[in-house]
Design a protein around this motif. Structure first.
Motif, PDB file in Angstrom:
ATOM      1  N   GLY A  66       0.731  -1.098  -0.008  1.00  0.00           N
ATOM      2  CA  GLY A  66      -0.011   0.190  -0.093  1.00  0.00           C
ATOM      3  C   GLY A  66       1.121   1.177  -0.029  1.00  0.00           C
ATOM      4  O   GLY A  66       1.991   1.152  -0.154  1.00  0.00           O
ATOM      5  N   VAL A  67       0.039   2.467   0.107  1.00  0.00           N
ATOM      6  CA  VAL A  67       0.863   3.522  -0.099  1.00  0.00           C
ATOM      7  C   VAL A  67       1.663   3.630   1.385  1.00  0.00           C
ATOM      8  O   VAL A  67       1.149   3.766   2.555  1.00  0.00           O
ATOM      9  N   LEU A 124      -0.319  10.157   4.753  1.00  0.00           N
ATOM     10  CA  LEU A 124      -0.056   9.504   3.392  1.00  0.00           C
ATOM     11  C   LEU A 124       0.992   9.845   2.708  1.00  0.00           C
ATOM     12  O   LEU A 124       1.450  11.190   2.838  1.00  0.00           O
ATOM     13  N   SER A 125       1.647   9.279   1.872  1.00  0.00           N
ATOM     14  CA  SER A 125       2.870   9.636   0.961  1.00  0.00           C
ATOM     15  C   SER A 125       2.472  10.846   0.085  1.00  0.00           C
ATOM     16  O   SER A 125       1.676  10.886  -0.592  1.00  0.00           O
ATOM     17  N   SER A 126       3.477  11.948   0.413  1.00  0.00           N
ATOM     18  CA  SER A 126       3.152  13.181  -0.488  1.00  0.00           C
ATOM     19  C   SER A 126       4.736  13.697  -0.673  1.00  0.00           C
ATOM     20  O   SER A 126       5.434  13.352  -0.032  1.00  0.00           O
ATOM     21  N   ASP A 127       4.621  14.715  -1.308  1.00  0.00           N
ATOM     22  CA  ASP A 127       5.913  15.470  -1.456  1.00  0.00           C
ATOM     23  C   ASP A 127       6.425  16.149  -0.158  1.00  0.00           C
ATOM     24  O   ASP A 127       7.554  16.554  -0.180  1.00  0.00           O
ATOM     25  N   ARG A 152       5.280   3.118   7.819  1.00  0.00           N
ATOM     26  CA  ARG A 152       4.638   1.961   7.111  1.00  0.00           C
ATOM     27  C   ARG A 152       5.558   1.487   6.316  1.00  0.00           C
ATOM     28  O   ARG A 152       6.245   2.194   5.475  1.00  0.00           O
ATOM     29  N   VAL A 153       5.787   0.009   6.365  1.00  0.00           N
ATOM     30  CA  VAL A 153       6.789  -0.684   5.502  1.00  0.00           C
ATOM     31  C   VAL A 153       6.061  -1.944   4.605  1.00  0.00           C
ATOM     32  O   VAL A 153       5.355  -2.507   5.496  1.00  0.00           O
ATOM     33  N   ASN A 154       6.168  -2.150   3.723  1.00  0.00           N
ATOM     34  CA  ASN A 154       5.628  -3.255   2.910  1.00  0.00           C
ATOM     35  C   ASN A 154       6.457  -4.562   3.444  1.00  0.00           C
ATOM     36  O   ASN A 154       7.361  -4.505   3.901  1.00  0.00           O
ATOM     37  N   PRO A 155       5.607  -5.684   3.579  1.00  0.00           N
ATOM     38  CA  PRO A 155       6.135  -6.908   4.223  1.00  0.00           C
ATOM     39  C   PRO A 155       7.453  -7.445   3.588  1.00  0.00           C
ATOM     40  O   PRO A 155       8.428  -7.660   4.283  1.00  0.00           O
ATOM     41  N   ASP A 156       7.663  -7.284   2.146  1.00  0.00           N
ATOM     42  CA  ASP A 156       8.785  -7.947   1.780  1.00  0.00           C
ATOM     43  C   ASP A 156       9.980  -7.077   2.177  1.00  0.00           C
ATOM     44  O   ASP A 156      11.179  -7.569   1.924  1.00  0.00           O
ATOM     45  N   GLU A 157       9.845  -6.013   2.486  1.00  0.00           N
ATOM     46  CA  GLU A 157      10.982  -5.086   2.888  1.00  0.00           C
ATOM     47  C   GLU A 157      11.091  -4.910   4.299  1.00  0.00           C
ATOM     48  O   GLU A 157      12.111  -4.036   4.716  1.00  0.00           O
ATOM     49  N   PHE A 158      10.357  -5.776   5.262  1.00  0.00           N
ATOM     50  CA  PHE A 158      10.363  -5.206   6.778  1.00  0.00           C
ATOM     51  C   PHE A 158      11.465  -5.515   7.249  1.00  0.00           C
ATOM     52  O   PHE A 158      12.185  -4.888   7.890  1.00  0.00           O
ATOM     53  N   ILE A 181      12.159   8.194  -2.295  1.00  0.00           N
ATOM     54  CA  ILE A 181      10.685   8.157  -2.218  1.00  0.00           C
ATOM     55  C   ILE A 181      10.055   9.357  -2.518  1.00  0.00           C
ATOM     56  O   ILE A 181       8.999   9.734  -1.838  1.00  0.00           O
ATOM     57  N   SER A 182      10.881  10.220  -3.156  1.00  0.00           N
ATOM     58  CA  SER A 182      10.143  11.561  -3.738  1.00  0.00           C
ATOM     59  C   SER A 182       9.565  12.472  -2.879  1.00  0.00           C
ATOM     60  O   SER A 182       8.557  13.146  -3.071  1.00  0.00           O
TER      61      SER A 182
END
Length: 495
Positions: A41-42, A93-96, A195-201, A426-427
């Motif tokens: 997710g975001v 949430l992710s933003s600039d 927040r971290v995606n599971p495969d990168e945790f 991560i922008s």
């Protein structure tokens, strides 16, 4: 730990049932983690900020319930002691410009609570430990009167079977015995969630563990407790000792403390950390739900894992793995070692630094870890807590194949470029990067953090008045500087 608990005594049968449910939760969690697409997710950023309520003389005021009732804000929660509150900031949430957004939200929260406190001639203060705190301010009468805190206090005391022992040495020394866990409530923190995606945790969590001593040294803001100059970040030692339910006999000491930095680098994924906590620590509050977690997973739903999450909340790792069932479920790292304060600018800058280092080091972490056995990372953590910006830490140099002992300021300065690269990846907007890493860079050049400012100011004030008055004046000056939201290296040290 945020769950409402409406009972204070439990039977052996309830503990046995809770352990069965924990095992079931773990199995369901493993199944969930193995599902393709879970947790993606975001990116999001969040924070919890713990606050002191003080009067015009810098003394703690037990008004948390009154202010909560007045504000009726679902983001405002009660802390262990009645002179503390916690504000849970909604995730960004992710933003600039995520850090600017988080900064505005935190400043607005402090202003909101401060406005509610004004009619009571109270002030709201983000600080790791209140310098004017005295023994008379803590004890069982100070505990916020809700069941879960009484359950926690009783459970830890019952398991220890004797007073808690506090022994912390710095410029001064403090040694005392205490009947209950309320000394833990002297600590207030800035808990940053990422927040971290599971495969990168695994890689992200390992980086967080690696760089936490750097952020802790930079953010140290708790040098004075009960009038004694102890560690630059005294919270770390005080929290561990004030809730340590292990007995003093050698056999009991072989058990791990419930407050800890970690037991090793992660090998695969977040499951290891949850399973470890189940195996190593006895439950404190065996509250069972009726949810069928396996059925929820098999039907494509998101399990609540109530027992596992409740148990996780009674184990205090300084970087805590989080499973949140909100939405379709996701994973977070909760970075819990940083103190509240000195200013919003400092706290958000530290969050930006941690985020940048996690993202910048994540692709390289597998090459770095062989050069730093975990016990050295743990050693770094306690060195950083004790000495702050004056600490010397062990640091791996993969290109040279060496492990060096270096000043933490030098390590931090060398890592700023990598943090900048991580934020770019991560922008994050250039303006956010330049501003918040600029706060870090200027603080390092000035060699000033909250702990150094407090110690320097206390020394100067002590030359003009007695210790008690010096501490009152210190808190007053700190309060006004913090309210102006200047980074601490810009605070005046003139009398």
């Amino acid at each position: 730990m945020g769950q409402w608990i409406d009972k204070s005594e439990f039977s052996p049968k309830e503990y046995a049932r809770f352990n069965e449910r924990l095992a079931d939760n773990l199995s369901a969690f493993r199944t969930l983690l193995d599902q393709q697409g879970f947790g993606l997710g975001v990116r999001s950023y969040g924070a919890e900020l713990e606050l002191y309520i003080i009067d015009q003389s810098g003394q703690p005021l037990p008004l948390n319930r009154i202010l909560q009732d007045e504000l009726q804000d679902p983001h405002l929660t009660l802390e262990l002691n009645r002179f503390n509150l916690e504000y849970n900031l909604p995730p960004v949430l992710s933003s600039d410009k995520p850090f600017s957004h988080l900064s505005r939200a935190m400043s607005a929260a402090i202003e909101k609570v401060s406005a509610a406190a004004e009619p009571y001639e109270a002030r709201i203060l983000p600080i790791g430990i209140l310098p004017t705190l005295e023994k008379r301010h803590v004890g069982m009468d100070a505990i916020t009167d809700i069941p879960r805190y009484h359950v926690l206090a009783n459970a830890l005391r019952d398991r220890r079977g004797s007073d808690f022992h506090i022994n912390i040495s710095g410029q001064d020394a403090l040694e005392l015995s205490w009947e209950d866990v309320t000394l833990e409530g002297a600590n207030t923190s800035f808990q940053y969630h990422y927040r971290v995606n599971p495969d990168e945790f695994a890689s992200a969590f390992n980086v967080a563990q690696l760089v936490t001593p750097l952020a802790l040294a930079l953010g140290a803001n708790s040098p004075i407790f009960f009038g004694q100059r102890l560690w630059h970040e005294t919270r770390i030692a005080l929290f561990k000792q004030s809730v340590d339910c292990r007995m003093d006999d050698p056999l009991s000491q072989r058990l791990p403390s419930r407050v800890f930095f970690g037991h090793g680098w992660i090998r695969k994924d977040i499951y290891e950390l949850f399973a470890e906590n189940v195996y190593l620590f006895e439950p404190l509050m065996p509250i069972c739900s009726s949810e069928n977690n396996h059925q929820q997973v098999l039907q494509g739903g998101t399990p609540t894992l109530d027992e596992l999450r409740l148990h996780q909340g009674s184990v205090w790792s300084w970087n805590r793995p989080i499973y949140d069932p909100a939405g379709d479920g996701h994973l977070r790292i909760e970075m819990r070692s940083l103190p509240a304060g000195p200013s919003v600018e400092n706290m958000i800058a530290n969050a930006a630094l941690m985020t940048g280092l996690i993202e910048g080091l994540k692709p390289h972490i597998d090459k770095i870890l062989p050069g730093l056995p975990f016990r050295y990372a743990e050693h770094n953590f306690y060195r950083a807590a004790k000495h702050g910006l004056e600490a010397r830490l062990f640091w791996p140099e993969p290109s040279e194949g060496t492990l060096k002992e270096l000043p933490v300021v030098d390590i931090l300065q060398s890592m700023l470029v990598l943090a900048e690269e991580g934020l770019h990846s991560i922008s994050v907007a250039e303006s956010d990067i330049n501003h918040y890493l600029g706060v870090i860079r200027d603080g390092l050049e000035a060699r000033v953090n909250g702990a150094k400012w407090q110690l320097n100011m206390f020394e100067k004030l002590s030359q003009q008045c007695d210790k008690k008055q010096a501490l009152i004046e210190l808190v007053d000056r700190y309060y006004h500087n913090s309210r102006n939201n200047q980074p601490v290296h810009e605070w005046s040290e003139t009398i």
